[in-house]
Write an enzyme that holds these catalytic residues in place. Structure first.
Site, PDB file in Angstrom:
ATOM      1  N   ASP A 195      -4.164  -8.169   9.274  1.00 31.66           N
ATOM      2  CA  ASP A 195      -2.930  -8.621   9.919  1.00 31.66           C
ATOM      3  C   ASP A 195      -2.300  -7.520  10.769  1.00 31.66           C
ATOM      4  O   ASP A 195      -1.712  -7.782  11.816  1.00 31.66           O
ATOM      5  CB  ASP A 195      -1.936  -9.142   8.887  1.00 31.66           C
ATOM      6  CG  ASP A 195      -1.618  -8.133   7.790  1.00 31.66           C
ATOM      7  OD1 ASP A 195      -2.562  -7.531   7.246  1.00 31.66           O
ATOM      8  OD2 ASP A 195      -0.429  -7.945   7.465  1.00 31.66           O
TER       9      ASP A 195
ATOM     10  N   LEU B  34      -4.144  -1.280  -1.403  1.00 30.68           N
ATOM     11  CA  LEU B  34      -4.188  -2.473  -2.249  1.00 30.68           C
ATOM     12  C   LEU B  34      -4.760  -3.572  -1.378  1.00 30.68           C
ATOM     13  O   LEU B  34      -4.125  -4.031  -0.424  1.00 30.68           O
ATOM     14  CB  LEU B  34      -2.790  -2.856  -2.754  1.00 30.68           C
ATOM     15  CG  LEU B  34      -2.743  -4.107  -3.644  1.00 30.68           C
ATOM     16  CD1 LEU B  34      -3.492  -3.871  -4.956  1.00 30.68           C
ATOM     17  CD2 LEU B  34      -1.315  -4.537  -3.934  1.00 30.68           C
TER      18      LEU B  34
ATOM     19  N   GLY C  94      12.742 -14.029  -6.185  1.00 34.62           N
ATOM     20  CA  GLY C  94      13.936 -14.610  -5.543  1.00 34.62           C
ATOM     21  C   GLY C  94      14.902 -13.599  -4.974  1.00 34.62           C
ATOM     22  O   GLY C  94      16.051 -13.946  -4.661  1.00 34.62           O
TER      23      GLY C  94
ATOM     24  N   CYS D 198       0.848  -1.181   0.000  1.00 37.25           N
ATOM     25  CA  CYS D 198       0.000   0.000   0.000  1.00 37.25           C
ATOM     26  C   CYS D 198       0.884   1.231   0.000  1.00 37.25           C
ATOM     27  O   CYS D 198       2.108   1.130  -0.014  1.00 37.25           O
ATOM     28  CB  CYS D 198      -0.907   0.016   1.234  1.00 37.25           C
ATOM     29  SG  CYS D 198      -1.981  -1.437   1.374  1.00 37.25           S
TER      30      CYS D 198
ATOM     31  N   ILE E 219      10.660 -12.835 -18.677  1.00 36.04           N
ATOM     32  CA  ILE E 219      10.815 -11.777 -19.672  1.00 36.04           C
ATOM     33  C   ILE E 219      12.209 -11.848 -20.278  1.00 36.04           C
ATOM     34  O   ILE E 219      13.174 -12.217 -19.610  1.00 36.04           O
ATOM     35  CB  ILE E 219      10.566 -10.375 -19.065  1.00 36.04           C
ATOM     36  CG1 ILE E 219      10.579  -9.303 -20.167  1.00 36.04           C
ATOM     37  CG2 ILE E 219      11.561 -10.056 -17.958  1.00 36.04           C
ATOM     38  CD1 ILE E 219      10.052  -7.949 -19.744  1.00 36.04           C
TER      39      ILE E 219
ATOM     40  N   ASN F 268       2.224  -0.233   5.877  1.00 37.81           N
ATOM     41  CA  ASN F 268       2.341  -0.889   4.577  1.00 37.81           C
ATOM     42  C   ASN F 268       3.117  -2.176   4.807  1.00 37.81           C
ATOM     43  O   ASN F 268       4.247  -2.136   5.291  1.00 37.81           O
ATOM     44  CB  ASN F 268       3.088   0.043   3.610  1.00 37.81           C
ATOM     45  CG  ASN F 268       3.531  -0.636   2.317  1.00 37.81           C
ATOM     46  OD1 ASN F 268       4.537  -0.286   1.746  1.00 37.81           O
ATOM     47  ND2 ASN F 268       2.774  -1.607   1.852  1.00 37.81           N
ATOM     48  N   GLY F 269       2.517  -3.309   4.499  1.00 37.06           N
ATOM     49  CA  GLY F 269       3.263  -4.553   4.676  1.00 37.06           C
ATOM     50  C   GLY F 269       2.366  -5.729   4.974  1.00 37.06           C
ATOM     51  O   GLY F 269       1.138  -5.662   4.858  1.00 37.06           O
ATOM     52  N   GLU F 270       3.001  -6.811   5.374  1.00 38.15           N
ATOM     53  CA  GLU F 270       2.301  -8.040   5.734  1.00 38.15           C
ATOM     54  C   GLU F 270       2.961  -8.599   6.982  1.00 38.15           C
ATOM     55  O   GLU F 270       4.179  -8.730   7.035  1.00 38.15           O
ATOM     56  CB  GLU F 270       2.379  -9.102   4.620  1.00 38.15           C
ATOM     57  CG  GLU F 270       1.886  -8.651   3.270  1.00 38.15           C
ATOM     58  CD  GLU F 270       2.906  -7.816   2.513  1.00 38.15           C
ATOM     59  OE1 GLU F 270       4.090  -8.183   2.494  1.00 38.15           O
ATOM     60  OE2 GLU F 270       2.506  -6.777   1.981  1.00 38.15           O
TER      61      GLU F 270
END
Length: 560
Positions: free
Chosen positions: A97, A50, A364, A2, A288, A75-77
């Site tokens: 969360d 988001l 990764g 976000c 890509i 902003n985060g998880e």
């Protein structure tokens, strides 16, 4: 992912200032909220959402009935929020969360709160009752946050610097805008006039130390023996757990897949666990490159092996060159390597946003820094020097690879997840004997490769594929993307400009015409902000003048 924005003690009318918050709208395309703080007419929050975890209560600033005096914008998880809720018997009001931050702060205070969070985050926490403002950022700075603080106590905070550069204030001298340091929290006193005073800045976690939340983790205490088989088993357990915990989402999950070791391991584990967790859709993978690029060919093999729904995005040199200015605007840097490698990621992220419904994107990032994956590690003078440089690279991720990964996916409203930067995985890997982590038998990341040997998780040829930088692996084997770029930019900067470069750019003068052009574009969007970058990313120990691995004398192309 976000966009957060807040002002405390604004000298200008908030209705004028809030237009600055709209500059980070790309970070949260689902909704926007602007909210004043009751009792402080010159303090406010802005939030671009988001929607990933809670459709109903996910909007911010987050406030709950139990703590009406707390305001949270983050902003985060937070991957362990359910574990901590159960451990401490917290009563939740939402499914968000981030609600865990409010309960932890109330119970334990700010330092323990931050140290118990297993996840990626940047937060602004306001405590009206105690007149305090708190800022904090995760260990590796996976989620960005910038701070503007004037001498008279006006504080402005934003996910990206572009939301701060036009903020108005009454001071005669320009205000410094700087990235908030990863792994730290800061405490401010909030004065009655809305201004603040910084009273504490402390580190709550360093990458070399086991995180405080480890005792509550679903992976139990690891065997402490450094026997190689035990170590490899521990690495596998921690990596699988790192991917599993990041499945937390109600939006579709996908994965960037270059066909290199790191993204292939992430994609393969993601597909495996998505089946175990019975996700209702196949995992989409995205590669890509030019049509004959090593990455496109390798990714195709991996996707076929793991059974993902695979997408290939091809791009021309012209498309890459046209994207440069947008890339630099979103990155907010002029680092050569970061810009080169961001172009492909920018174009594939654009494709994901426009052509698919995947929103949560695994990648990764972080593995090369953690596992000594860069080719120059072959030339480390000692295992100790290699180990020290690995830690340096991890601490600088927020300036380079992680900056690229967050900012470029966020430009298209996507959320990035990076399991190789899991706190427990990185702390464990860095605790291993230095001799165990260095390249062996001419192969970088040897220990990581050995840990997944014989499991058929990915094809053997990919497991032992040598390191290619993303900006090079996506290029034709005949000529690198960066070489085409340099050829194009040769005509954009003249020799006279290069002769005057030391006078034109006092801070980190660009060494090449390519770097000069990047700096010109950066200064166009962010004039006078060159100090955001402290140095160019460059290989160590080999006297490199270009960050590309293909320019190094020790580089050997993968013939296959």
């Amino acid at each position: 992912m976000c966009g957060i924005w807040a002002l405390f003690g604004s000298d200008e009318c908030l209705s004028v200032q809030c237009t600055n918050a709209l500059k980070i709208a790309h970070r949260g395309p689902d909704a926007f909220r602007f909210e004043n703080v009751k009792g402080f007419t010159n303090c406010c929050f802005g939030f671009h959402w988001l929607d990933i975890t809670d459709h109903l209560y996910g909007m911010q600033p987050l406030r709950i009935k139990k703590f009406p005096f707390l305001w949270l914008c983050y902003n985060g998880e937070i991957y362990n929020h359910r574990t901590l809720k159960k451990q401490f018997e917290f009563e939740y009001q939402t499914n968000v969360d981030g609600e865990i931050l409010l309960h932890l702060y109330d119970r334990f205070g700010i330092q323990k709160m931050a140290s118990l969070l297993d996840g990626v985050f940047a937060f602004i926490l306001l405590d009206i009752a105690n007149r305090k403002v708190f800022l904090g950022r995760d260990t590796y700075g996976v989620r960005p946050m910038f701070k503007l603080l004037t001498d008279n106590g006006f504080l402005a905070v934003c996910s990206e610097a572009k939301g701060l550069i036009d903020i108005s204030h009454e001071m005669d001298t320009p205000a410094t805008i700087a990235p908030f340091p990863p792994g730290y929290f800061e405490v401010f006193d909030l004065k009655p006039n809305g201004k603040v005073q910084s009273i504490q800045m402390d580190q709550f976690h360093c990458c070399t130390k086991e995180p405080a939340h480890a005792i509550y983790d679903s992976v139990e205490r690891l065997h402490t023996s450094f026997d190689e088989e035990t170590v490899k088993s521990n690495i596998r357990s921690l990596f699988e757990n790192a991917v599993r915990k990041r499945l937390m989402a109600h939006r579709r999950i996908g994965c960037l897949l270059s066909g290199g070791l790191d993204s292939s391991l992430v994609a393969a584990m993601l597909v495996k666990l998505s089946k175990e967790e019975k996700l209702q859709y196949p995992i989409q993978t995205f590669a890509i490159g030019s049509e004959d690029s090593p990455d496109i060919l390798a990714a195709r093999k991996v996707a076929a092996h793991i059974g993902s729904e695979h997408h290939e995005v091809t791009f021309s040199v012209e498309e890459g060159i046209q994207a440069i200015e947008d890339v630099i605007f979103h990155l907010e840097t002029y680092d050569i390597s970061t810009i080169r490698s961001s172009v492909g990621m920018y174009l594939v992220s654009k494709y994901i946003r426009e052509k698919t419904d995947s929103v949560v994107i695994f990648s990764g990032e972080g593995s090369d820094e953690l596992t000594q994956g860069y080719i120059y590690f072959h030339k480390a003078p000692t295992p100790r020097a290699a180990a020290e440089d690995s830690v340096r690279l991890l601490k600088e991720l927020y300036l380079f690879a992680v900056l690229r990964a967050d900012r470029i996916t966020a430009a298209h409203g996507l959320e990035l997840r990076v399991p190789f930067l899991d706190h427990r995985l990185t702390a464990y890997y860095l605790s291993l004997p230095e001799e165990m982590r260095i390249p062996r038998h001419g192969v970088e990341k040897h220990l990581l490769r050995e840990s997944f040997k014989g499991l058929n998780l990915i094809p053997d040829e990919i497991l032992w594929r040598r390191k290619e930088a993303f900006s090079e692996g996506m290029s034709s084997i005949k000529k690198s993307w960066y070489a085409y770029l340099q050829d194009h930019l040769e005509s954009m900067v003249n020799d006279d400009q290069m002769e005057q470069v030391q006078k034109t750019f006092l801070h980190i003068p660009p060494p090449t015409k390519e770097a000069y052009y990047f700096r010109q574009v950066f200064e166009k969007h962010f004039p006078g902000r060159a100090e955001w970058l402290s140095h160019y990313w460059m290989p160590c120990w080999i006297g490199a003048s270009d960050p590309s691995a293909r320019t190094l004398s020790i580089y050997k192309p993968d013939k296959e």
